[in-house]
Design an enzyme around this catalytic site. Structure first.
Site: not given
Length: 328
Positions: A19, A67, A149
């Protein structure tokens, strides 16, 4: 680059990460994307299918931060097939039966185990406790250390404070108890917000702004922290403090120029531009703002006769002397 040079990279040379582009320290000023043409109707159907899948499999309409954990990966590349690292964070948590696990008002989602939802009244401590308990159980069972995250901001947020959608609270900010921050509120480092402060939508609290207890900031009101800003000149060492004293009200779309003090229970009308210190209880309107009356601590406008008056709402008594209002 950091030295001002500009370079071009083909996609194959970009150090892609989980990401992330991996271009740490660089600023991307443009990109060329090669797409494959497709049938518009078929593409619309595919988009709708992805959306339905996302909505069905995640707590789409519940209060959460997205998330929580990154998906595990083995050092040096993709995890070996069949290993614990090859399973997603949600799968590992789900396999331990932790859906529904809760601390206070924070709970592992029953829809997707990599989401923590606020079932009502959850505090930051509740969420952090669930995170640490889940991480501990996954490591104990599988030897996998889940990495966050989400970003945990090291700001001080008091008990009972509510922070709504799309807000940014930066590290080093101090927010008291029982405050309410509407959507799109930004609280910068070095700011101090007291107890029971109400900040409505679209307000930025810049470094140098101090809000004492019981302050009300109306929608889209504006604070500044530099007197002579220039885009090409750094003013970081020139931030000027603005002090809003206890119980003051700032109306919608009002602007408070930095370096001034709003006195206790002062009342700034909607759209006013405040450029100088405001005495306690003063009612300020206009551009630039001027005093047009006095306000009781309860929010009722006062009507004085011979320099004295009584609030029609709460009965508090006041006296004006030399442009200042005091209680009797």
């Amino acid at each position: 680059e950091s030295d001002g040079t500009v370079r071009s990279l083909p996609g194959a040379e970009v150090p892609w990460q989980y990401r992330s582009s991996g271009l740490v320290g660089s600023v991307v000023v443009g990109a060329v994307v090669q797409l494959t043409p497709g049938d518009p109707k078929a593409l619309q159907q595919e988009i709708k299918q992805h959306f339905r899948w996302r909505k069905a499999g995640t707590p789409f309409n519940e209060r959460c931060c997205g998330s929580v954990f990154r998906n595990p990966s083995a050092p040096g590349g993709a995890p070996p097939s069949g290993s614990e690292e090859s399973r997603t964070a949600g799968q590992l948590i789900d396999a331990l039966g932790l859906k529904g696990h809760r601390v206070g008002g924070a709970q592992v989602s029953s829809k997707h185990a990599n989401y923590i939802v606020n079932t009502g009244g959850a505090t930051a401590d509740d969420v952090l406790a669930v995170i640490e308990q889940v991480r501990g159980k996954v490591f104990a069972e599988y030897g996998v250390e889940l990495q966050l995250e989400v970003q945990v901001i090291e700001a001080t947020v008091g008990k009972g404070t509510k922070i709504w959608h799309f807000c940014h609270v930066m590290p080093g900010a101090e927010i008291g108890e029982r405050c309410s921050l509407g959507q799109n509120v930004v609280v910068m480092p070095g700011t101090t917000i007291g107890n029971n402060v109400k900040i409505q939508n679209n307000v930025s609290i810049y470094e140098g702004v101090v809000l004492e207890d019981d302050v009300f900031c109306g929608p889209s009101c504006v604070f500044t922290n530099v007197t002579t800003p220039r885009s090409h000149v750094s003013r970081r060492g020139e931030y000027v403090q603005t002090l809003v004293r206890r119980g003051a009200t700032i109306g919608a779309n009002a602007t408070v120029v930095c370096g001034i003090t709003l006195g206790e229970f002062a009342f700034v009308g909607a759209g006013a531009v405040v450029t100088a210190d405001v005495p306690a209880h003063a009612l300020m309107v206009g551009v630039p703002a001027r005093r047009v009356g006095w306000m009781c601590h309860c929010g009722e406008r006062l009507h004085l006769s011979s320099g004295e008056g009584t609030c029609e709402r709460c009965g508090s008594r006041y006296r004006e002397v030399d442009g200042r209002l005091s209680t009797l």
